[in-house]
Each structure stands twice: as C-alpha cells, then as structure tokens.
Design a protein around this motif. Structure first.
Motif, PDB file in Angstrom:
ATOM      1  N   LYS A  14     -36.150  -0.711 -13.184  1.00 19.11           N
ATOM      2  CA  LYS A  14     -37.244  -2.391 -13.556  1.00 19.11           C
ATOM      3  C   LYS A  14     -36.934  -3.049 -13.593  1.00 19.11           C
ATOM      4  O   LYS A  14     -35.258  -3.357 -14.041  1.00 19.11           O
ATOM      5  N   PRO A  15     -37.830  -4.483 -13.889  1.00 19.85           N
ATOM      6  CA  PRO A  15     -37.016  -5.217 -14.141  1.00 19.85           C
ATOM      7  C   PRO A  15     -35.955  -5.236 -15.344  1.00 19.85           C
ATOM      8  O   PRO A  15     -35.741  -6.376 -15.186  1.00 19.85           O
ATOM      9  N   ASP A  16     -36.451  -5.089 -15.994  1.00 20.12           N
ATOM     10  CA  ASP A  16     -35.596  -4.979 -17.730  1.00 20.12           C
ATOM     11  C   ASP A  16     -34.371  -4.397 -17.630  1.00 20.12           C
ATOM     12  O   ASP A  16     -33.417  -4.563 -18.013  1.00 20.12           O
ATOM     13  N   GLY A  17     -34.328  -3.103 -16.207  1.00 21.94           N
ATOM     14  CA  GLY A  17     -32.710  -2.767 -15.976  1.00 21.94           C
ATOM     15  C   GLY A  17     -32.401  -1.685 -16.189  1.00 21.94           C
ATOM     16  O   GLY A  17     -31.305  -0.628 -16.027  1.00 21.94           O
ATOM     17  N   GLN A  18     -33.476  -1.068 -17.013  1.00 20.42           N
ATOM     18  CA  GLN A  18     -34.233   0.550 -17.043  1.00 20.42           C
ATOM     19  C   GLN A  18     -34.049   1.154 -15.681  1.00 20.42           C
ATOM     20  O   GLN A  18     -34.957   0.750 -14.483  1.00 20.42           O
ATOM     21  N   ILE A  19     -33.023   1.751 -15.165  1.00 14.64           N
ATOM     22  CA  ILE A  19     -32.763   3.301 -14.314  1.00 14.64           C
ATOM     23  C   ILE A  19     -34.246   4.109 -14.691  1.00 14.64           C
ATOM     24  O   ILE A  19     -34.582   5.180 -15.148  1.00 14.64           O
ATOM     25  N   GLU A  20     -35.305   3.775 -13.245  1.00 15.03           N
ATOM     26  CA  GLU A  20     -36.945   4.976 -13.548  1.00 15.03           C
ATOM     27  C   GLU A  20     -36.432   5.795 -12.664  1.00 15.03           C
ATOM     28  O   GLU A  20     -37.212   6.484 -12.868  1.00 15.03           O
ATOM     29  N   GLY A  21     -35.485   5.753 -11.531  1.00 21.29           N
ATOM     30  CA  GLY A  21     -35.603   6.954 -10.143  1.00 21.29           C
ATOM     31  C   GLY A  21     -34.157   6.275 -10.113  1.00 21.29           C
ATOM     32  O   GLY A  21     -33.484   5.840  -9.610  1.00 21.29           O
TER      33      GLY A  21
END
Length: 176
Positions: A14-21
């Motif tokens: 995600k734009p915030d750096g969190q892995i979404e998949g």
C-alpha cells in the motif's frame, strides 16, 4: 514429460508501505530446460569430436613422418654417394620437397597441440639475422630454379640477440 516451472513472488504494498498481498508469477520452463540439456549434450559431443580429431592428427602425422624420414634418409645416402651432377640435382629436389612436406606435417601436429593447449614455447636469446641467413640458404636453390633470387638486406647493421623460440621464429619466417 517432466514439467519444470520458474516462479517469482513479490509483495504488493500500500502507499503507506504495508503489505496487502502478493503477486506470484509462474512460467513453464520445460522447453528452456530441455534446450539447455540439448546444448550441454551438443557441447560434450563437440568436445569429444575435437579430442578425436586431435588424436587422429597426432597419429597421422606420426604415420606420415616415419616413411617420410625413410625417404629423406635414402635421398641423403644417394646424395652422398653419387657424383653425377644430374643425380645430385634430382636428389636435392627430393630432399627439399621432402623437407617441405615434413614441415607441413609438423605444422599440422602443432595445430592439434595448440588446440589442445599443449604447445609450449622454448624462448632463448638468439640472433634473428643468423637464423634468417640459414633459412634463406634453404630456399636459395628452389628460388634459382624458379628464376628468382633471395637476398637479405639488414638495417640497422647490428641487431642484438632477441628472446625468441627458434623453431617458431623459423616457421613464421618460412611462411612469410
């Protein structure tokens, strides 16, 4: 048939750096692997053919040298025992052509040694002018027979001894 796959997995963030998949890619590499195996087999076959060629050349050069040395030895004996000028000229021609053939056989053997990585130079300090004078003496008679002459002109007048492999130097100069 065997199925071979190449895979790559990368995270989606995600734009915030969190892995979404994750994104996974799988490719059928069976044909690529088969082509690599064929290439390896072809390389091995080519190397074996090259070894066989080198062995053949070495054996053939030996098989040619033996009778050639006999011919040259016989010619030398006739040359030393005959006093007739016409016989001397014919024998000299046989010797020159035989020596030329021997050089060709040596060149073939050396080529196979070079390809096999077995040719070793033996450099020594030598006077290149003296070596050239000896070489010119060898070609003087055939040149005269063809209506030509050979002359060595040297500049500068003094050339110091050079570090050379005498056999290779003479071969190169002979070919020139």
């Amino acid at each position: 048939s065997l199925y071979i796959a190449e895979q790559s997995i990368s995270p989606l963030k995600k734009p915030d750096g969190q892995i979404e998949g994750f994104v996974a890619i799988q490719i059928d590499a069976s044909e690529k692997k088969e082509a690599e195996e064929k290439l390896i087999q072809a390389k091995m076959a080519a190397e074996e053919a090259d070894r066989a060629k080198g062995s053949f050349l070495a054996n053939m050069s030996h098989e040619i040298r033996t009778p050639l040395n006999g011919i040259l030895g016989s010619a030398r004996l006739i040359h030393e025992s005959s006093k007739e000028e016409s016989t001397q000229q014919w024998i000299q021609l046989i010797e020159q052509n035989g020596n030329h053939l021997a050089e060709l056989v040596n060149d073939i053997l050396e080529l196979s040694q070079m390809e096999a990585g077995q040719l070793h130079l033996q450099p020594v300090f030598m006077n290149p002018v003296e070596a050239l004078q000896e070489l010119l003496e060898k070609y003087e008679y055939p040149a005269q027979q063809a209506g030509n002459s050979i002359k060595l002109t040297q500049r500068p007048e003094y050339i110091p001894p050079l570090l050379l492999d005498p056999l290779r130097f003479r071969q190169v100069m002979s070919h020139l």
